[in-house]
Design a protein around this motif. Structure first.
Motif, PDB file in Angstrom:
ATOM      1  N   VAL A  81       6.219  -0.895   7.807  1.00 11.74           N
ATOM      2  CA  VAL A  81       5.481   0.348   7.632  1.00 11.74           C
ATOM      3  C   VAL A  81       6.504   1.471   7.601  1.00 11.74           C
ATOM      4  O   VAL A  81       7.220   1.694   8.585  1.00 11.74           O
ATOM      5  N   HIS A  82       6.592   2.153   6.470  1.00  6.37           N
ATOM      6  CA  HIS A  82       7.542   3.265   6.306  1.00  6.37           C
ATOM      7  C   HIS A  82       6.749   4.562   6.397  1.00  6.37           C
ATOM      8  O   HIS A  82       5.850   4.808   5.600  1.00  6.37           O
ATOM      9  N   THR A  83       7.072   5.386   7.395  1.00  2.35           N
ATOM     10  CA  THR A  83       6.377   6.663   7.572  1.00  2.35           C
ATOM     11  C   THR A  83       7.386   7.792   7.421  1.00  2.35           C
ATOM     12  O   THR A  83       8.576   7.554   7.195  1.00  2.35           O
ATOM     13  N   THR A  84       6.940   9.007   7.597  1.00  2.45           N
ATOM     14  CA  THR A  84       7.851  10.142   7.483  1.00  2.45           C
ATOM     15  C   THR A  84       8.958  10.063   8.530  1.00  2.45           C
ATOM     16  O   THR A  84       9.999  10.664   8.371  1.00  2.45           O
TER      17      THR A  84
ATOM     18  N   GLY B 228       8.040  -4.142  -0.380  1.00  2.00           N
ATOM     19  CA  GLY B 228       7.807  -5.563  -0.174  1.00  2.00           C
ATOM     20  C   GLY B 228       6.350  -5.945   0.020  1.00  2.00           C
ATOM     21  O   GLY B 228       5.480  -5.097   0.251  1.00  2.00           O
ATOM     22  N   ALA B 229       6.089  -7.233  -0.034  1.00  2.00           N
ATOM     23  CA  ALA B 229       4.739  -7.766   0.115  1.00  2.00           C
ATOM     24  C   ALA B 229       4.127  -7.305   1.431  1.00  2.00           C
ATOM     25  O   ALA B 229       4.739  -7.423   2.491  1.00  2.00           O
ATOM     26  N   GLY B 230       2.941  -6.743   1.352  1.00  2.00           N
ATOM     27  CA  GLY B 230       2.215  -6.306   2.539  1.00  2.00           C
ATOM     28  C   GLY B 230       2.794  -5.089   3.218  1.00  2.00           C
ATOM     29  O   GLY B 230       2.303  -4.680   4.267  1.00  2.00           O
ATOM     30  N   ALA B 231       3.809  -4.464   2.645  1.00  2.00           N
ATOM     31  CA  ALA B 231       4.425  -3.275   3.246  1.00  2.00           C
ATOM     32  C   ALA B 231       3.586  -2.042   2.961  1.00  2.00           C
ATOM     33  O   ALA B 231       2.784  -2.010   2.023  1.00  2.00           O
ATOM     34  N   VAL B 232       3.789  -1.009   3.784  1.00  2.00           N
ATOM     35  CA  VAL B 232       3.059   0.243   3.655  1.00  2.00           C
ATOM     36  C   VAL B 232       4.048   1.395   3.577  1.00  2.00           C
ATOM     37  O   VAL B 232       4.972   1.480   4.392  1.00  2.00           O
ATOM     38  N   VAL B 233       3.854   2.273   2.598  1.00  2.00           N
ATOM     39  CA  VAL B 233       4.534   3.565   2.565  1.00  2.00           C
ATOM     40  C   VAL B 233       3.469   4.555   2.998  1.00  2.00           C
ATOM     41  O   VAL B 233       2.505   4.815   2.273  1.00  2.00           O
ATOM     42  N   GLY B 234       3.601   5.049   4.230  1.00  2.00           N
ATOM     43  CA  GLY B 234       2.566   5.866   4.852  1.00  2.00           C
ATOM     44  C   GLY B 234       2.332   7.198   4.158  1.00  2.00           C
ATOM     45  O   GLY B 234       3.162   7.674   3.370  1.00  2.00           O
TER      46      GLY B 234
ATOM     47  N   ALA C 226       9.765   6.931   0.068  1.00  2.00           N
ATOM     48  CA  ALA C 226      10.544   5.689   0.114  1.00  2.00           C
ATOM     49  C   ALA C 226      11.687   5.826  -0.881  1.00  2.00           C
ATOM     50  O   ALA C 226      11.487   5.748  -2.090  1.00  2.00           O
ATOM     51  N   HIS C 227      12.894   6.040  -0.355  1.00  2.00           N
ATOM     52  CA  HIS C 227      14.065   6.174  -1.221  1.00  2.00           C
ATOM     53  C   HIS C 227      14.954   4.942  -1.150  1.00  2.00           C
ATOM     54  O   HIS C 227      15.950   4.843  -1.856  1.00  2.00           O
ATOM     55  N   ARG C 228      14.586   4.011  -0.271  1.00  2.00           N
ATOM     56  CA  ARG C 228      15.239   2.698  -0.178  1.00  2.00           C
ATOM     57  C   ARG C 228      14.155   1.638  -0.131  1.00  2.00           C
ATOM     58  O   ARG C 228      13.004   1.921   0.174  1.00  2.00           O
ATOM     59  N   ASP C 229      14.557   0.383  -0.368  1.00  2.00           N
ATOM     60  CA  ASP C 229      13.596  -0.710  -0.314  1.00  2.00           C
ATOM     61  C   ASP C 229      12.876  -0.723   1.037  1.00  2.00           C
ATOM     62  O   ASP C 229      13.477  -0.439   2.080  1.00  2.00           O
ATOM     63  N   VAL C 230      11.582  -1.076   0.988  1.00  2.00           N
ATOM     64  CA  VAL C 230      10.775  -1.231   2.192  1.00  2.00           C
ATOM     65  C   VAL C 230      10.528  -2.728   2.349  1.00  2.00           C
ATOM     66  O   VAL C 230       9.916  -3.350   1.475  1.00  2.00           O
ATOM     67  N   PRO C 231      11.024  -3.330   3.441  1.00  2.00           N
ATOM     68  CA  PRO C 231      10.892  -4.782   3.595  1.00  2.00           C
ATOM     69  C   PRO C 231       9.436  -5.233   3.676  1.00  2.00           C
ATOM     70  O   PRO C 231       8.550  -4.482   4.093  1.00  2.00           O
ATOM     71  N   ALA C 232       9.210  -6.479   3.318  1.00  2.00           N
ATOM     72  CA  ALA C 232       7.876  -7.070   3.402  1.00  2.00           C
ATOM     73  C   ALA C 232       7.305  -6.854   4.798  1.00  2.00           C
ATOM     74  O   ALA C 232       7.991  -7.037   5.802  1.00  2.00           O
ATOM     75  N   GLY C 233       6.064  -6.417   4.859  1.00  2.00           N
ATOM     76  CA  GLY C 233       5.364  -6.238   6.118  1.00  2.00           C
ATOM     77  C   GLY C 233       5.717  -4.984   6.900  1.00  2.00           C
ATOM     78  O   GLY C 233       5.075  -4.673   7.897  1.00  2.00           O
TER      79      GLY C 233
ATOM     80  N   TRP D 190       0.856  -1.185   0.000  1.00  2.00           N
ATOM     81  CA  TRP D 190       0.000   0.000   0.000  1.00  2.00           C
ATOM     82  C   TRP D 190       0.890   1.232   0.000  1.00  2.00           C
ATOM     83  O   TRP D 190       1.711   1.406   0.901  1.00  2.00           O
ATOM     84  N   VAL D 191       0.725   2.068  -1.022  1.00  2.00           N
ATOM     85  CA  VAL D 191       1.385   3.366  -1.075  1.00  2.00           C
ATOM     86  C   VAL D 191       0.280   4.369  -0.757  1.00  2.00           C
ATOM     87  O   VAL D 191      -0.618   4.596  -1.570  1.00  2.00           O
ATOM     88  N   ALA D 192       0.313   4.940   0.441  1.00  2.00           N
ATOM     89  CA  ALA D 192      -0.781   5.767   0.947  1.00  2.00           C
ATOM     90  C   ALA D 192      -0.795   7.150   0.290  1.00  2.00           C
ATOM     91  O   ALA D 192       0.089   7.511  -0.496  1.00  2.00           O
ATOM     92  N   ALA D 193      -1.792   7.931   0.655  1.00  2.00           N
ATOM     93  CA  ALA D 193      -2.028   9.235   0.043  1.00  2.00           C
ATOM     94  C   ALA D 193      -0.792  10.128   0.090  1.00  2.00           C
ATOM     95  O   ALA D 193      -0.132  10.249   1.117  1.00  2.00           O
ATOM     96  N   ARG D 194      -0.490  10.718  -1.050  1.00  2.00           N
ATOM     97  CA  ARG D 194       0.616  11.665  -1.236  1.00  2.00           C
ATOM     98  C   ARG D 194       1.988  11.118  -0.852  1.00  2.00           C
ATOM     99  O   ARG D 194       2.915  11.877  -0.591  1.00  2.00           O
ATOM    100  N   ALA D 195       2.104   9.815  -0.819  1.00  2.00           N
ATOM    101  CA  ALA D 195       3.414   9.198  -0.594  1.00  2.00           C
ATOM    102  C   ALA D 195       4.165   9.144  -1.914  1.00  2.00           C
ATOM    103  O   ALA D 195       3.575   9.263  -2.987  1.00  2.00           O
ATOM    104  N   MET D 196       5.476   8.959  -1.808  1.00  2.00           N
ATOM    105  CA  MET D 196       6.309   8.907  -3.005  1.00  2.00           C
ATOM    106  C   MET D 196       7.253   7.719  -2.904  1.00  2.00           C
ATOM    107  O   MET D 196       7.868   7.499  -1.863  1.00  2.00           O
ATOM    108  N   VAL D 197       7.359   6.978  -4.002  1.00  2.00           N
ATOM    109  CA  VAL D 197       8.316   5.882  -4.111  1.00  2.00           C
ATOM    110  C   VAL D 197       9.288   6.279  -5.217  1.00  2.00           C
ATOM    111  O   VAL D 197       8.875   6.570  -6.339  1.00  2.00           O
TER     112      VAL D 197
END
Length: 178
Positions: free
Chosen positions: A171-174, A151-157, A162-169, A137-144
């Motif tokens: 949650v990457h926030t500000t 990763g699978a099931g991961a969230v970019v809040g 997200a300027h580096r890989d986000v591991p499975a599961g 899930w890439v949430a509102a106004r997030a940037m990849v």
């Protein structure tokens, strides 16, 4: 620690090594369709996947693409089944973007495969593909950014970058990954 600033000479930019993937006529036709129909609120959402397919995208079943979604080059886009792409999302496909099944790209999110070499005086490209694995899930106004795998099931809040890989599961926030 400070380093010497790079003197920019943008006039010398060559774009060496970058391939748009289609000829000028196809690019122009895509931009006409994108801006005259695809992004409009009145254009039926059920037709958007078919239009992307007509321009070379690989799009799965039950894909919902809302209005005002922009796609740079559809022929560099792969979308799995049961994907939602929210209003105002921007998929900058200078390089391939692969979106797995059951992924949500929320309103105003940006997937940007392009960048520049900051130390290059002519600011040459430094592009890389993006991959959103199933259930991400890439949430509102997030940037990849370019070269990133979410990763699978991961969230970019919401609002995160997200300027580096986000591991499975994860949650990457500000504030970073949790």
């Amino acid at each position: 620690m400070t380093t010497a600033a790079t003197a920019r000479r943008l006039r010398g930019f060559t774009g060496a090594g970058y391939d748009k993937g289609r000829g000028l006529l196809t690019q122009a036709l895509w931009f006409a369709v994108l801006n005259l129909f695809f992004v409009k609120w009145w254009f039926p959402p059920r037709l958007r996947p078919a239009v992307l397919r007509a321009f070379g995208a690989r799009v799965g079943d039950r894909v919902l693409i809302r209005h005002r979604v922009r796609v740079q080059w559809p022929w560099k886009l792969t979308i799995g089944d049961d994907v939602w792409v929210g209003e105002d999302a921007w998929l900058i496909t200078l390089e391939p973007i692969t979106i797995g099944h059951d992924v949500c790209v929320s309103q105003g999110a940006v997937l940007c495969t392009g960048s520049h070499q900051r130390r290059s005086p002519t600011f040459e490209f430094d592009n890389g593909p993006i991959r959103l694995e199933p259930g991400a899930w890439v949430a509102a106004r997030a940037m990849v950014l370019r070269g990133v795998t979410v990763g699978a099931g991961a969230v970019v809040g919401a609002g995160a970058v997200a300027h580096r890989d986000v591991p499975a599961g994860a949650v990457h926030t500000t504030g970073g990954a949790r």
